[in-house]
Design an enzyme around this catalytic site. Structure first.
Site, PDB file in Angstrom:
ATOM      1  N   HIS A  72      11.737  18.657  -4.621  1.00 41.88           N
ATOM      2  CA  HIS A  72      11.605  19.569  -3.481  1.00 41.88           C
ATOM      3  C   HIS A  72      12.954  19.738  -2.784  1.00 41.88           C
ATOM      4  O   HIS A  72      13.520  18.765  -2.285  1.00 41.88           O
ATOM      5  CB  HIS A  72      10.576  19.036  -2.478  1.00 41.88           C
ATOM      6  N   TYR A 200       4.962  20.032   7.594  1.00 44.49           N
ATOM      7  CA  TYR A 200       4.682  19.144   8.730  1.00 44.49           C
ATOM      8  C   TYR A 200       4.298  20.037   9.907  1.00 44.49           C
ATOM      9  O   TYR A 200       5.069  20.932  10.275  1.00 44.49           O
ATOM     10  CB  TYR A 200       5.927  18.340   9.111  1.00 44.49           C
ATOM     11  N   PRO A 292       4.572   6.817   9.533  1.00 41.19           N
ATOM     12  CA  PRO A 292       4.851   7.441   8.233  1.00 41.19           C
ATOM     13  C   PRO A 292       5.517   8.814   8.289  1.00 41.19           C
ATOM     14  O   PRO A 292       5.918   9.328   7.235  1.00 41.19           O
ATOM     15  CB  PRO A 292       3.462   7.553   7.596  1.00 41.19           C
ATOM     16  N   LYS A 296       9.491   7.073   5.298  1.00 37.26           N
ATOM     17  CA  LYS A 296      10.540   6.059   5.114  1.00 37.26           C
ATOM     18  C   LYS A 296      10.041   4.715   4.571  1.00 37.26           C
ATOM     19  O   LYS A 296      10.829   3.936   4.037  1.00 37.26           O
ATOM     20  CB  LYS A 296      11.229   5.770   6.459  1.00 37.26           C
ATOM     21  N   TYR A 383      16.229  12.460   6.672  1.00 41.09           N
ATOM     22  CA  TYR A 383      15.058  12.552   5.787  1.00 41.09           C
ATOM     23  C   TYR A 383      15.400  12.064   4.383  1.00 41.09           C
ATOM     24  O   TYR A 383      14.612  11.346   3.764  1.00 41.09           O
ATOM     25  CB  TYR A 383      14.560  13.993   5.761  1.00 41.09           C
TER      26      TYR A 383
HETATM   27  P1  FAD Z   1       3.013  -3.517   0.286  1.00 39.85           P
HETATM   28  O1  FAD Z   1       2.921  -2.240  -0.450  1.00 39.85           O
HETATM   29  O2  FAD Z   1       2.097  -3.742   1.427  1.00 39.85           O
HETATM   30  O3  FAD Z   1       2.835  -4.673  -0.775  1.00 39.85           O
HETATM   31  C1  FAD Z   1       2.642  -6.015  -0.401  1.00 39.85           C
HETATM   32  C2  FAD Z   1       1.878  -6.719  -1.495  1.00 39.85           C
HETATM   33  O4  FAD Z   1       1.759  -8.092  -1.134  1.00 39.85           O
HETATM   34  C3  FAD Z   1       0.470  -6.194  -1.661  1.00 39.85           C
HETATM   35  O5  FAD Z   1       0.215  -5.931  -3.016  1.00 39.85           O
HETATM   36  C4  FAD Z   1      -0.400  -7.297  -1.111  1.00 39.85           C
HETATM   37  O6  FAD Z   1      -1.683  -7.361  -1.758  1.00 39.85           O
HETATM   38  C5  FAD Z   1       0.450  -8.517  -1.404  1.00 39.85           C
HETATM   39  N1  FAD Z   1       0.131  -9.660  -0.533  1.00 39.85           N
HETATM   40  C6  FAD Z   1      -0.170  -9.649   0.788  1.00 39.85           C
HETATM   41  N2  FAD Z   1      -0.390 -10.880   1.235  1.00 39.85           N
HETATM   42  C7  FAD Z   1      -0.218 -11.706   0.169  1.00 39.85           C
HETATM   43  C8  FAD Z   1      -0.332 -13.097  -0.003  1.00 39.85           C
HETATM   44  N3  FAD Z   1      -0.667 -13.894   1.027  1.00 39.85           N
HETATM   45  N4  FAD Z   1      -0.089 -13.626  -1.214  1.00 39.85           N
HETATM   46  C9  FAD Z   1       0.258 -12.814  -2.260  1.00 39.85           C
HETATM   47  N5  FAD Z   1       0.358 -11.482  -2.151  1.00 39.85           N
HETATM   48  C10 FAD Z   1       0.119 -10.924  -0.955  1.00 39.85           C
HETATM   49  N6  FAD Z   1       4.671   5.157   3.719  1.00 39.85           N
HETATM   50  C11 FAD Z   1       5.098   6.390   3.596  1.00 39.85           C
HETATM   51  O7  FAD Z   1       6.311   6.582   3.508  1.00 39.85           O
HETATM   52  N7  FAD Z   1       4.194   7.426   3.568  1.00 39.85           N
HETATM   53  C12 FAD Z   1       2.822   7.218   3.637  1.00 39.85           C
HETATM   54  O8  FAD Z   1       2.039   8.155   3.605  1.00 39.85           O
HETATM   55  C13 FAD Z   1       2.363   5.932   3.774  1.00 39.85           C
HETATM   56  N8  FAD Z   1       1.023   5.674   3.862  1.00 39.85           N
HETATM   57  C14 FAD Z   1       0.620   4.376   4.035  1.00 39.85           C
HETATM   58  C15 FAD Z   1      -0.742   4.081   4.151  1.00 39.85           C
HETATM   59  C16 FAD Z   1      -1.178   2.753   4.352  1.00 39.85           C
HETATM   60  C17 FAD Z   1      -2.655   2.454   4.516  1.00 39.85           C
HETATM   61  C18 FAD Z   1      -0.214   1.723   4.450  1.00 39.85           C
HETATM   62  C19 FAD Z   1      -0.645   0.294   4.699  1.00 39.85           C
HETATM   63  C20 FAD Z   1       1.136   2.032   4.290  1.00 39.85           C
HETATM   64  C21 FAD Z   1       1.565   3.353   4.089  1.00 39.85           C
HETATM   65  N9  FAD Z   1       2.923   3.685   3.944  1.00 39.85           N
HETATM   66  C22 FAD Z   1       3.338   4.922   3.799  1.00 39.85           C
HETATM   67  C23 FAD Z   1       3.940   2.701   3.910  1.00 39.85           C
HETATM   68  C24 FAD Z   1       4.339   2.343   2.495  1.00 39.85           C
HETATM   69  O9  FAD Z   1       3.251   2.470   1.631  1.00 39.85           O
HETATM   70  C25 FAD Z   1       4.848   0.923   2.595  1.00 39.85           C
HETATM   71  O10 FAD Z   1       6.014   0.949   3.389  1.00 39.85           O
HETATM   72  C26 FAD Z   1       5.129   0.291   1.233  1.00 39.85           C
HETATM   73  O11 FAD Z   1       3.939   0.072   0.543  1.00 39.85           O
HETATM   74  C27 FAD Z   1       5.851  -1.042   1.457  1.00 39.85           C
HETATM   75  O12 FAD Z   1       5.913  -1.748   0.270  1.00 39.85           O
HETATM   76  P2  FAD Z   1       5.908  -3.331   0.273  1.00 39.85           P
HETATM   77  O13 FAD Z   1       6.032  -3.711  -1.156  1.00 39.85           O
HETATM   78  O14 FAD Z   1       6.863  -3.824   1.249  1.00 39.85           O
HETATM   79  O15 FAD Z   1       4.482  -3.751   0.854  1.00 39.85           O
HETATM   80  C1  DHB Z   2       3.552  11.760   2.305  1.00 38.31           C
HETATM   81  C2  DHB Z   2       3.539  10.820   3.278  1.00 38.31           C
HETATM   82  C3  DHB Z   2       4.431  10.901   4.312  1.00 38.31           C
HETATM   83  O1  DHB Z   2       4.452   9.966   5.270  1.00 38.31           O
HETATM   84  C4  DHB Z   2       5.331  11.925   4.399  1.00 38.31           C
HETATM   85  O2  DHB Z   2       6.175  11.994   5.448  1.00 38.31           O
HETATM   86  C5  DHB Z   2       5.362  12.861   3.417  1.00 38.31           C
HETATM   87  C6  DHB Z   2       4.456  12.782   2.356  1.00 38.31           C
HETATM   88  C7  DHB Z   2       2.582  11.674   1.193  1.00 38.31           C
HETATM   89  O3  DHB Z   2       1.805  10.721   1.144  1.00 38.31           O
HETATM   90  O4  DHB Z   2       2.564  12.576   0.361  1.00 38.31           O
END
Ligand code: FAD
Ligand code: DHB
Length: 393
Positions: A72, A200, A292, A296, A383
């Site tokens: 995009h 957005y 979100p 980021k 962004y």
């Molecule tokens: P996570 O993806 O949370 O991974 C952590 C992992 O650790 C998980 O698999 C979990 O099961 C595991 N874990 C937890 N506790 C333990 C334990 N005690 N022992 C072993 N394993 C454990 N970001 C965006 O940019 N856009 C979005 O639209 C967006 N939507 C989101 C929706 C939701 C519901 C959530 C929660 C987050 C969203 N985010 C979004 C944020 C983005 O998905 C996260 O920033 C990203 O997943 C971070 O990755 P991570 O690996 O740090 O953590």
């Molecule tokens: C999506 C999520 C976001 O937070 C964003 O800023 C743009 C796209 C997505 O899940 O597609």
């Protein structure tokens, strides 16, 4: 058992770190609390900065992304019906890549399982121990048996609710937090996106986002009160509300269909400082959360993993401990920049109940973005996470 690094959590941060360490020949184990099916089906983010794409390439997991992802060049910002187009490529020098976190997770797990990496799903009671000193260990249980792994370092990649940050002695980290009084209700559908690029939307009824996963799969979000539950939203109610918030021309084009998934994500800003304690290093959501709106969260998690892998590679490869020592300080500079941007973008586009001053400020912000190339450039650079017009990061 003994290894060099125990990675706790198999989300994007933990899995990417695993692939990068594997490439450096650094021995490690990944412990994940959930099942593989659960981790692979979690629907979350969808927009990748160029830096994240580079890291996935460095990790050797970019083939499917290159085949299937969308590129995009920009996105639309709509404020009470007025459009501003943010041309990322022209203003900031790079497009973004649209490819779901779900796909990235699947690609990373497939890559791990294709090697000798020890990736343990459904690890119960994972506990990081003795990481203040030189000989950390991690204990866990699986299939009724308890295990202990001795290691040099623990990588806390276990998300916001994980065990790692919670195991640090109280007071050793400073926690900064702001919780917003609303969440995002997300819906995934097998329908063509309403527009070629993301939209957005700031609307009197609340924020909306039109996103996508492919040319046939859409992801839509609605700002909802934090007291709402996804079950209270039938598909029909979701579509009706989305139609009211997006511009009329888009509403006319909107193709609806049944939800494949629907869930509510709470919105918060959170930072834990420093991102390490002794030989425990935090990465991703374990250390910081952004609302979100700026897309980021996943990108920060990937960048943390990249920096931690670099630090560990220098430590083991050339006995240079400096990059690990400065890991937290370096990453926090980037984290706070993303916190600022995500907060600003959220404040500008969401409905804040009963705050007329905030409403007028939002309008002024939008006017600035719509009328000033400098404002649009700042938005575009933040962004995509690349600051070619600013000082080097
Ligand atoms: P996570 O993806 O949370 O991974 C952590 C992992 O650790 C998980 O698999 C979990 O099961 C595991 N874990 C937890 N506790 C333990 C334990 N005690 N022992 C072993 N394993 C454990 N970001 C965006 O940019 N856009 C979005 O639209 C967006 N939507 C989101 C929706 C939701 C519901 C959530 C929660 C987050 C969203 N985010 C979004 C944020 C983005 O998905 C996260 O920033 C990203 O997943 C971070 O990755 P991570 O690996 O740090 O953590
Ligand atoms: C999506 C999520 C976001 O937070 C964003 O800023 C743009 C796209 C997505 O899940 O597609």
């Amino acid at each position: 058992m003994r290894t060099q690094v125990v990675i706790i959590g198999a989300g994007p941060a933990g899995l990417l770190l695993s692939r990068l360490l594997w490439r450096e020949g650094i021995d490690h184990v990944v412990l994940e609390r959930r099942s593989r099916a659960y981790v692979e089906s979690r629907i979350r983010a969808g927009v990748l900065e160029p830096g994240t794409v580079d890291l996935l390439m460095a990790a050797g997991v970019a083939d499917r992304m290159h085949r299937e992802a969308l590129t995009h060049d920009g996105f639309h910002l709509v404020f009470d019906g007025r459009y501003a187009h943010i041309d990322l490529k022209e203003l900031a020098g790079s497009p973004v890549t649209v490819y779901g976190q779900t796909e990235i997770t699947q690609d990373l797990i497939a890559a791990c399982l294709g090697t000798d990496t020890k990736l343990v799903f459904e690890a119960e009671g994972v506990t990081p121990c003795d990481f203040a000193g030189a000989n950390p260990r991690v204990t866990y249980a699986k299939g009724g048996q308890t295990h202990e792994i001795l290691c040099d370092f623990i990588a806390g990649c276990d998300g916001f609710h994980g065990v790692c940050r919670a195991s640090v002695p109280p007071g050793a980290m400073t926690l900064y937090e702001r919780v917003l009084p609303f969440g995002w209700l997300g819906m995934l559908t097998e329908t063509p996106p309403v527009e070629d690029e993301l939209i957005y939307v700031r609307h009197e009824r609340g924020f909306a986002l039109c996103s996508m996963r492919s040319k046939t799969r859409s992801r839509y979000y609605l700002q909802v009160p934090d007291s709402d539950s996804a079950e209270a939203w039938s598909d029909e109610r979701f579509w009706e509300e989305l139609r009211r918030r997006i511009p009329g021309s888009a509403a006319d084009r909107l193709i609806t269909g049944p939800a494949l998934e629907k869930s509510i994500a709470p919105l918060r800003s959170f930072v834990a400082e420093p991102m390490r304690f002794g030989r425990l290093f935090l990465a991703g959501d374990a250390a910081h959360i952004v609302p979100p709106t700026g897309a980021k969260g996943l990108n920060l998690a990937a960048a943390d993993a990249g920096a931690m892998a670099q630090g560990l590679a220098a430590y083991y490869g050339s006995s240079d401990g400096a990059p690990l020592e400065t890991y937290s300080e370096t990453r926090l500079r980037h984290v706070w920049r993303a916190e600022r941007f995500s907060w600003w973008f959220t404040s500008m586009t969401h409905r804040f109940e009963g705050d007329a001053f905030a409403r007028r400020l939002q309008q002024a912000e939008f006017d600035a973005v719509a009328s000033s190339r400098a404002f649009r450039t700042a938005l575009a650079e933040n962004y995509i996470g690349v600051f070619r017009n600013g000082s080097p990061s």
